[in-house]
Design an enzyme around this catalytic site. Structure first.
Site, mmCIF file in Angstrom:
data_model
loop_
_atom_site.group_PDB
_atom_site.id
_atom_site.type_symbol
_atom_site.label_atom_id
_atom_site.label_comp_id
_atom_site.label_asym_id
_atom_site.label_seq_id
_atom_site.Cartn_x
_atom_site.Cartn_y
_atom_site.Cartn_z
ATOM 1 N N ASN A 1 1.817 -2.268 5.485
ATOM 2 C CA ASN A 1 1.039 -1.050 5.715
ATOM 3 C C ASN A 1 -0.390 -1.144 5.193
ATOM 4 O O ASN A 1 -1.316 -0.582 5.784
ATOM 5 C CB ASN A 1 1.752 0.134 5.040
ATOM 6 C CG ASN A 1 0.842 1.307 4.819
ATOM 7 O OD1 ASN A 1 0.497 2.051 5.734
ATOM 8 N ND2 ASN A 1 0.415 1.498 3.573
ATOM 9 N N ASP B 1 -2.781 -7.194 -5.866
ATOM 10 C CA ASP B 1 -3.796 -7.283 -4.834
ATOM 11 C C ASP B 1 -3.244 -8.213 -3.757
ATOM 12 O O ASP B 1 -3.019 -9.397 -4.002
ATOM 13 C CB ASP B 1 -5.086 -7.845 -5.413
ATOM 14 C CG ASP B 1 -6.241 -7.815 -4.419
ATOM 15 O OD1 ASP B 1 -5.982 -7.702 -3.202
ATOM 16 O OD2 ASP B 1 -7.400 -7.918 -4.849
ATOM 17 N N TYR C 1 -12.178 -5.069 11.456
ATOM 18 C CA TYR C 1 -10.940 -4.289 11.338
ATOM 19 C C TYR C 1 -10.238 -4.199 12.685
ATOM 20 O O TYR C 1 -9.023 -4.392 12.781
ATOM 21 C CB TYR C 1 -11.279 -2.897 10.808
ATOM 22 C CG TYR C 1 -10.115 -1.933 10.740
ATOM 23 C CD1 TYR C 1 -9.219 -1.973 9.675
ATOM 24 C CD2 TYR C 1 -9.933 -0.962 11.724
ATOM 25 C CE1 TYR C 1 -8.164 -1.071 9.597
ATOM 26 C CE2 TYR C 1 -8.886 -0.062 11.654
ATOM 27 C CZ TYR C 1 -8.005 -0.126 10.590
ATOM 28 O OH TYR C 1 -6.951 0.769 10.522
ATOM 29 N N SER D 1 -0.291 5.450 -1.591
ATOM 30 C CA SER D 1 -1.326 6.387 -1.164
ATOM 31 C C SER D 1 -1.355 6.442 0.359
ATOM 32 O O SER D 1 -0.853 5.539 1.042
ATOM 33 C CB SER D 1 -2.705 5.972 -1.692
ATOM 34 O OG SER D 1 -3.070 4.699 -1.178
ATOM 35 N N SER E 1 -3.099 -0.192 14.667
ATOM 36 C CA SER E 1 -3.921 0.997 14.856
ATOM 37 C C SER E 1 -4.310 1.100 16.330
ATOM 38 O O SER E 1 -4.453 0.074 17.013
ATOM 39 C CB SER E 1 -5.181 0.911 13.993
ATOM 40 O OG SER E 1 -6.128 1.889 14.364
ATOM 41 N N ALA F 1 -8.558 -7.439 13.465
ATOM 42 C CA ALA F 1 -7.347 -7.626 12.676
ATOM 43 C C ALA F 1 -6.197 -6.801 13.223
ATOM 44 O O ALA F 1 -5.056 -7.276 13.305
ATOM 45 C CB ALA F 1 -7.611 -7.256 11.209
ATOM 46 N N GLY G 1 0.817 -1.214 0.000
ATOM 47 C CA GLY G 1 0.000 0.000 0.000
ATOM 48 C C GLY G 1 0.846 1.257 0.000
ATOM 49 O O GLY G 1 0.457 2.279 0.588
ATOM 50 N N GLY G 2 1.967 1.219 -0.687
ATOM 51 C CA GLY G 2 2.944 2.303 -0.604
ATOM 52 C C GLY G 2 2.731 3.465 -1.548
ATOM 53 O O GLY G 2 3.606 4.324 -1.656
#
Length: 263
Positions: free
Chosen positions: A102, A75, A167, A29, A154, A170, A26-27
């Site tokens: 990420n 993906d 989420y 955005s 998170s 996870a 995911g590098g």
């Protein structure tokens, strides 16, 4: 009044990261794009994957730094494709020294209407790739004498946030995985740490979730009266990637402006 930080030339240098091979999911955005730029600023060789085109972002990075990050369309649900992307990064940049898991999707959902397919989809994006990327890079890191794996979790699970339980589960699982991998891989001088951002003002957050009321409520929980920006995650990640944190592993580093308290 809040203080909104903006991107600036870094005043810090992690010399040992120069020339290092870095792989970021995911590098292209959000926080991931900030991390890609942060490692480019340090002279690292960055490969990034995501499922949407990052060509325009890579063009901007090349124009700014004279070096183009390697973008691989992938993906991360497809583990075989993800493993192939890791191999492509090694072929281009050498053995991976820093792995950053990420990529994530924080879609909101109810408890009652969530299906088994929905649950599997969430964990297949938000947790499963972290295990299989670590599995893949471990041998190469061992052969190189060590490495650093950084898993983005998170504070949502520390806060016990409602509205997206899959989420939250996870993100809690990522910290457990991080600690298990730290014990598993420490013998090979591979460090595994988790970074736990607070509410970071990415474009996705601003488009989907940020309202004046929600923002005021959250800022009231922070010790620091500031909006967290993607750039605020760069220095903590560089620290975990570099030899500056050589004695740290199995840790959960919170960067949230002072919402939750650890220890």
């Amino acid at each position: 009044m809040t203080t909104e930080l903006t991107s600036a030339t870094p005043t810090y240098t992690f010399a040992d990261l120069q020339g290092s091979s870095v792989f970021i999911t995911g590098g292209g955005s959000g926080i991931g794009a900030a991390l890609t730029e942060g490692f480019l600023q340090q002279g690292a060789k960055v490969a990034l994957v995501q499922r949407t085109d990052a060509g325009e972002f890579c063009d901007a990075m090349e124009a700014k730094y004279g070096v183009r990050p390697l973008f691989i369309l992938c993906d991360i649900i497809d583990i075989e494709a993800l493993q192939a992307a890791l191999q492509q990064a090694v072929d281009a940049h050498g053995r991976i020294k820093v792995l950053i898991n990420n990529a994530a999707v924080d879609n909101r959902h109810s408890l009652q209407d969530y299906t088994v397919t929905d649950w599997n989809q969430s964990l297949n994006v938000n947790l499963r790739p972290h295990f299989f990327t670590a599995q893949w890079v471990a041998a190469g890191m061992k052969a190189s004498g060590g490495g650093s794996i950084i898993n983005l979790s998170s504070i949502s699970y520390l806060m016990g946030n409602a509205g997206y339980p899959a989420y939250v589960a996870a993100k809690a699982g990522i910290v457990g995985l991080t600690r298990g991998l730290a014990r598993e891989l420490g013998v090979d001088n591979i460090r595994v740490n988790a970074l736990l951002p607070g509410w970071v003002m990415t474009e996705r957050q601003k488009e989907l979730w940020v309202t004046p009321e929600a923002l005021d409520e959250h800022l009231g929980k922070q010790c620091l009266n500031m909006l967290l920006q993607p750039e605020d995650m760069i220095a903590p990640t560089l620290f975990l990637a570099s030899e500056a944190s050589r004695a740290m592993t199995g840790q959960a580093l919170v960067v949230d402006g002072g919402v939750v308290v650890t220890g």
